[in-house]
Design a protein around this motif. Structure first.
Motif, PDB file in Angstrom:
ATOM      1  N   GLN A  46       3.372   1.806   3.219  1.00 13.83           N
ATOM      2  CA  GLN A  46       2.876   1.146   4.418  1.00 13.83           C
ATOM      3  C   GLN A  46       3.392  -0.286   4.452  1.00 13.83           C
ATOM      4  N   LEU A  47       4.248  -0.573   5.445  1.00  9.34           N
ATOM      5  CA  LEU A  47       4.794  -1.919   5.593  1.00  9.34           C
ATOM      6  C   LEU A  47       4.254  -2.542   6.879  1.00  9.34           C
ATOM      7  N   PRO A  48       3.676  -3.751   6.811  1.00  5.42           N
ATOM      8  CA  PRO A  48       3.096  -4.367   8.011  1.00  5.42           C
ATOM      9  C   PRO A  48       4.170  -4.756   9.010  1.00  5.42           C
ATOM     10  N   GLN A  52       0.837  -1.195   0.000  1.00  7.46           N
ATOM     11  CA  GLN A  52       0.000   0.000   0.000  1.00  7.46           C
ATOM     12  C   GLN A  52       0.875   1.248   0.000  1.00  7.46           C
ATOM     13  N   VAL A  53       0.577   2.161  -0.910  1.00  8.94           N
ATOM     14  CA  VAL A  53       1.302   3.437  -0.984  1.00  8.94           C
ATOM     15  C   VAL A  53       0.294   4.583  -0.944  1.00  8.94           C
ATOM     16  N   GLU A  54       0.752   5.717  -0.460  1.00 12.72           N
ATOM     17  CA  GLU A  54      -0.093   6.904  -0.370  1.00 12.72           C
ATOM     18  C   GLU A  54       0.673   8.114  -0.882  1.00 12.72           C
ATOM     19  N   ILE A  55      -0.043   8.995  -1.570  1.00 11.92           N
ATOM     20  CA  ILE A  55       0.502  10.291  -1.978  1.00 11.92           C
ATOM     21  C   ILE A  55      -0.459  11.338  -1.415  1.00 11.92           C
ATOM     22  N   PRO A  56      -0.182  11.850  -0.218  1.00 20.45           N
ATOM     23  CA  PRO A  56      -1.140  12.718   0.482  1.00 20.45           C
ATOM     24  C   PRO A  56      -1.560  13.944  -0.309  1.00 20.45           C
TER      25      PRO A  56
END
Length: 351
Positions: A282-284, A233-237
């Motif tokens: 996001q790394l678990p 999962q990646v995010e670009i705020p």
């Protein structure tokens, strides 16, 4: 009166005086004292723990997999720059034109030198041929043949060098027109018309918006568990983008200073995506037991968070440190323990 009786009476009188002045016999509270709060009788919720999977947010950025700096190969004054930052360009499109006057002059001089040497070389060929004929007839000596041969060879070498200089001058003139090496978008323009372009000095920066990636420096303990093809999962705020992306590259060398490895993931398909934008991976982390409560029971005062708990039927403020929000609950990192009772009906104003 007996002395013992006197002593007993005096002691009894002192005790009575002390009791009287201490207010023990008074039925009313002394001014300024606070009455004990009433026991809490509202609803409560017992705090428990549950297994949760936390995530480590790794900061990173958007990078361009294909990018290049445009520079001049010859020194000349810039006459024209046809693009600005943000413009889209196609491979082979003219970007910059340099002043060709000096380069044209150098080419003309090289051509003139080649023509002169070509004429001399042609004459030397004829002289050498004639000298050989005369030598066969016995009319000239061997030294004359050697001189004619040396003159012929020297002019041949000089002609070759002049032709190479002419070729170089022709190539240099071609460098006066600078074209786009790739199709893409101009990131920055480092020069303006009138400036002098020199070899090695960057004039434009271009990147390919169709080949963007997300780059992260991941702790080595986390990185060794990753493999190509993993979906994370990646995010670009800045763009409100959150999605799963494929791991496409792991740099096979760790940074000895930060103890991390560079990993790159495929970038989301978004027209607003730009190199340099902040991104998160996001790394678990390993599953662990955590105290989870509803955020509605948390009251914030500036940067402090507080909940109301019931201890011995009394309301008590308990300051807590919060973690991630998971679903409709928030993780309590410290301040609450499993088994604590949260007051549901109470508000901080009642304390």
């Amino acid at each position: 009166m007996q002395p013992k009786l006197v002593i007993v009476l005096v002691v009894g009188f002192l005790v009575a005086a002390i009791v009287w002045f201490s207010g023990v016999l008074d039925q009313h509270l002394a001014p300024g004292t606070k009455q004990a709060p009433a026991p809490y009788s509202g609803q409560t919720q017992r705090v428990g723990s549950e297994p949760v999977v936390a995530y480590e947010a790794v900061p990173g950025q958007v990078i361009a997999q294909q990018n290049t700096k445009v520079a001049a190969r010859v020194m000349a004054q810039i006459e024209q720059i046809t693009v600005r930052a943000g413009d889209r360009v196609e491979q082979g499109q003219v970007l910059i034109r340099l002043d060709e006057q000096e380069l044209t002059t150098q080419l003309q001089q090289a051509k003139a030198q080649v023509q002169a040497l070509q004429a001399s070389f042609t004459q030397a060929q004829k002289q050498l041929k004639r000298a050989k004929e005369l030598f066969v007839q016995g009319l000239i000596s061997q030294s004359d043949i050697d001189a004619a041969t040396a003159n012929h060879d020297n002019l041949s070498a000089s002609l070759q060098q002049a032709q190479q200089r002419q070729q170089q001058a022709q190539i240099a003139l071609g460098y006066a027109t600078i074209t786009a090496p790739i199709s893409g978008r101009v990131v920055e323009r480092f020069a303006e018309p009138g400036d002098t372009a020199t070899p090695g000095r960057d004039l434009l920066a271009i990147y390919n918006p169709q080949q963007l990636q997300l780059e992260f420096a991941v702790r080595e303990r986390q990185a060794v568990n990753l493999k190509l093809g993993d979906m994370r999962q990646v995010e670009i705020p800045a763009l409100g983008v959150s999605q799963a992306s494929e791991l496409v590259e792991i740099v096979p060398a760790a940074d000895s200073a930060s103890r991390s490895l560079l990993v790159r993931l495929a970038a989301p398909q978004n027209a607003q995506l730009l190199p340099g934008l902040y991104a998160q991976l996001q790394l678990p982390l390993p599953q662990h037991e955590a105290v989870m409560i509803s955020p509605q029971y948390v009251y914030s005062y500036g940067q402090l968070d507080m909940v109301l708990v019931v201890e011995r039927q009394q309301l008590v403020r308990r300051y807590v440190r919060l973690g991630r929000v998971i679903g409709d609950q928030v993780e309590v990192l410290s301040g609450l323990r499993p088994g604590d009772e949260i007051a549901i009906d109470a508000k901080p104003s009642r304390l």
